[in-house]
Write a protein that holds these residues in place. Structure first.
Motif, short mmCIF file in Angstrom:
data_model
loop_
_atom_site.label_atom_id
_atom_site.label_comp_id
_atom_site.label_asym_id
_atom_site.label_seq_id
_atom_site.Cartn_x
_atom_site.Cartn_y
_atom_site.Cartn_z
N ILE A 161 0.84 -1.21 0.00
CA ILE A 161 0.00 0.00 0.00
C ILE A 161 0.87 1.26 0.00
CG2 ILE A 161 -1.65 1.35 1.36
CD1 ILE A 161 -2.86 -1.30 2.30
N ILE A 162 1.92 1.25 0.80
CA ILE A 162 2.83 2.40 0.86
C ILE A 162 3.48 2.64 -0.49
CG2 ILE A 162 4.98 3.28 1.85
CD1 ILE A 162 4.20 1.80 4.45
N ARG A 163 3.96 1.58 -1.12
CA ARG A 163 4.61 1.70 -2.43
C ARG A 163 3.65 2.30 -3.46
NH1 ARG A 163 9.52 1.28 -5.32
NH2 ARG A 163 10.16 -0.57 -4.20
N VAL A 164 2.45 1.75 -3.56
CA VAL A 164 1.47 2.22 -4.54
C VAL A 164 1.08 3.67 -4.24
CG1 VAL A 164 -0.86 1.88 -5.45
CG2 VAL A 164 0.60 -0.10 -5.00
N SER A 165 0.91 3.99 -2.98
CA SER A 165 0.49 5.34 -2.58
C SER A 165 1.55 6.37 -2.92
CB SER A 165 0.17 5.37 -1.08
OG SER A 165 -0.88 4.49 -0.77
N ILE A 166 2.81 6.03 -2.69
CA ILE A 166 3.90 6.95 -3.03
C ILE A 166 3.90 7.24 -4.53
CG2 ILE A 166 6.41 7.17 -3.19
CD1 ILE A 166 6.61 5.70 -0.53
N THR A 174 13.34 6.61 -7.80
CA THR A 174 14.78 6.39 -7.61
C THR A 174 15.17 6.43 -6.14
OG1 THR A 174 15.21 7.40 -9.78
CG2 THR A 174 17.08 7.20 -8.28
N VAL A 175 14.44 7.20 -5.35
CA VAL A 175 14.74 7.29 -3.91
C VAL A 175 14.66 5.91 -3.25
CG1 VAL A 175 13.99 8.30 -1.71
CG2 VAL A 175 14.00 9.69 -3.78
N SER A 176 13.84 5.02 -3.81
CA SER A 176 13.69 3.68 -3.21
C SER A 176 15.00 2.90 -3.19
CB SER A 176 12.62 2.89 -3.96
OG SER A 176 13.04 2.57 -5.27
N ASP A 177 15.97 3.29 -4.03
CA ASP A 177 17.27 2.61 -4.04
C ASP A 177 17.95 2.70 -2.68
OD1 ASP A 177 16.94 1.87 -6.65
OD2 ASP A 177 18.16 3.49 -7.48
N PHE A 178 17.71 3.80 -1.95
CA PHE A 178 18.31 3.94 -0.62
C PHE A 178 17.74 2.92 0.36
CE2 PHE A 178 18.89 8.38 -2.22
CZ PHE A 178 20.28 8.44 -2.10
N ALA A 179 16.51 2.48 0.13
CA ALA A 179 15.85 1.57 1.06
C ALA A 179 16.16 0.10 0.77
CB ALA A 179 14.34 1.79 1.03
N LYS A 180 17.06 -0.17 -0.19
CA LYS A 180 17.45 -1.55 -0.47
C LYS A 180 18.42 -2.09 0.57
CE LYS A 180 17.06 -1.12 -5.52
NZ LYS A 180 17.81 -1.13 -6.79
N TYR A 181 18.95 -1.17 1.38
CA TYR A 181 19.95 -1.55 2.38
C TYR A 181 19.57 -0.92 3.72
CZ TYR A 181 22.22 -2.15 -2.14
OH TYR A 181 22.48 -2.51 -3.44
N PRO A 182 20.14 -1.37 4.82
CA PRO A 182 19.83 -0.76 6.12
C PRO A 182 20.09 0.73 6.10
CG PRO A 182 21.07 -2.80 6.41
CD PRO A 182 21.09 -2.50 4.94
N ILE A 183 19.12 1.51 6.53
CA ILE A 183 19.27 2.97 6.45
C ILE A 183 20.29 3.48 7.45
CG2 ILE A 183 16.91 3.23 5.63
CD1 ILE A 183 16.16 4.27 8.40
N THR A 184 20.73 2.64 8.37
CA THR A 184 21.73 3.05 9.36
C THR A 184 23.10 3.31 8.72
OG1 THR A 184 22.11 0.70 9.83
CG2 THR A 184 20.63 1.90 11.30
N PHE A 191 13.10 -1.68 5.58
CA PHE A 191 13.97 -1.66 6.76
C PHE A 191 13.22 -1.86 8.07
CE2 PHE A 191 16.12 0.77 10.15
CZ PHE A 191 17.27 0.03 10.25
N PHE A 192 12.19 -1.06 8.31
CA PHE A 192 11.49 -1.15 9.59
C PHE A 192 10.73 -2.47 9.77
CE2 PHE A 192 11.60 3.68 9.37
CZ PHE A 192 12.65 3.78 10.28
N PRO A 193 10.04 -2.99 8.74
CA PRO A 193 9.45 -4.33 8.89
C PRO A 193 10.50 -5.40 9.19
CG PRO A 193 8.44 -3.20 7.05
CD PRO A 193 9.60 -2.36 7.49
N VAL A 246 14.21 8.84 3.56
CA VAL A 246 13.53 7.57 3.28
C VAL A 246 12.66 7.08 4.43
CG1 VAL A 246 15.27 6.82 1.63
CG2 VAL A 246 15.55 6.25 4.04
N ALA A 247 12.71 7.77 5.57
CA ALA A 247 11.88 7.35 6.70
C ALA A 247 10.71 8.29 6.93
CB ALA A 247 12.72 7.26 7.98
N VAL A 248 10.86 9.56 6.53
CA VAL A 248 9.83 10.56 6.81
C VAL A 248 9.27 11.19 5.54
CG1 VAL A 248 9.28 12.70 8.03
CG2 VAL A 248 10.91 11.07 9.03
N ILE A 249 10.15 11.75 4.71
CA ILE A 249 9.68 12.49 3.54
C ILE A 249 9.09 11.55 2.50
CG2 ILE A 249 10.37 14.08 1.70
CD1 ILE A 249 12.60 15.06 3.55
N VAL A 250 9.83 10.55 2.12
CA VAL A 250 9.35 9.51 1.20
C VAL A 250 9.56 8.18 1.92
CG1 VAL A 250 9.43 8.58 -1.13
CG2 VAL A 250 10.18 10.93 -0.72
#
Length: 265
Positions: A159-164, A188-198, A219-221, A208-212
């Motif tokens: 749902i989050i992916r489709v909504s974005i 393209t921003v989703s590329d950052f979420a392929k790895y741990p955001i830490t 990561f969070f799941p 990637v946690a707040v804006i998009v």
């Protein structure tokens, strides 16, 4: 009853597009194989990196593989069933939105069912394989409750992916851009979420946690399922983020419709 009717219409639309696409079986197979190869090569790259580094910020190979696969799995689902989102710019700039507005069916429903991205099949398949393998190699104390949570997290991630995508592509109502430049940039921003955001700076983490909020797709799941205590609490917020994103995407699309001016001389 209204929801049941809407779902019936949506799946009828998707079914017709599938029939049209499957008439050209060679094109379908090429698209499918290309999507699968993209994921496989990315997975191989990740494996090569981990041959040199045993873990990254406390995340093992299979944990990161799960995060990586969640991005592609949700992208595949969005592409296969909701690829019509990327047609909004065409509807607006060619005046084709008129046709959608005069029909006794919600415009947003018609947009969602206006196209099918067959490359999504490859993304879903390879993503599901990597996810299943990752879960096999990671020690998780499964229970009925945790299984239910995992299912909710997966649905929320989609749902989050489709909504974005919907919110980003709806920007065309204001920009009148002939393409999907802004939507592609957000994608393209989703590329950052392929790895741990830490592993990123605070600025990228906020992006990637707040804006998009792509981090709530992967990561969070993952942090919640794998018991990463520093971040797992944010995983519980994933369903709420999904509701928020869906509401905002619908609001932005409907506000954009008010600005739609058709096309002509």
């Amino acid at each position: 009853m209204r929801l049941k009717k809407s779902l019936f219409i949506y799946f009828r639309l998707i079914n017709q597009h599938l029939k049209a696409i499957l008439e050209y079986q060679e094109d379908f197979l090429i698209t499918l194989v290309a999507a699968m190869l993209t994921q496989i090569l990315g997975f191989i790259f990740l494996w090569v990196v981990y041959q040199q580094i045993p873990e990254i910020n406390g995340w093992s190979f299979w944990e990161v593989a799960f995060i990586y696969a969640m991005i592609f799995f949700t992208e595949g689902f969005a592409s296969l069933f909701f690829d019509g989102i990327w047609s909004i710019s065409r509807f607006v700039n060619r005046g084709e939105m008129d046709r959608l507005l005069v029909r006794p069916v919600p415009p947003i429903l018609q947009v969602l069912g206006s196209a099918v991205g067959m490359n999504g099949v490859g993304n879903i398949f390879i993503g599901a394989v990597i996810i299943s393998q990752a879960l096999r190699h990671i020690t998780i104390n499964w229970s009925v409750g945790l299984v239910i949570i995992a299912i909710i997290l997966l649905i929320s991630a989609i749902i989050i992916r489709v909504s974005i995508y919907m919110a980003a592509c709806s920007s065309v109502f204001w920009t009148h851009s002939p393409g999907n430049a802004f939507g592609n940039m957000v994608h393209t921003v989703s590329d950052f979420a392929k790895y741990p955001i830490t592993i990123y700076s605070l600025g990228v983490q906020a992006l990637v946690a707040v804006i998009v909020p792509y981090a709530f797709i992967s990561f969070f799941p993952a942090a919640l399922l794998f018991g990463k205590t520093d971040w797992s609490i944010f995983g519980y917020l994933t369903p709420l983020v999904a509701i928020y994103c869906a509401g905002m995407a619908t609001f932005i699309f409907n506000r954009g419709l008010r600005r739609y001016e058709s096309a002509g001389n």
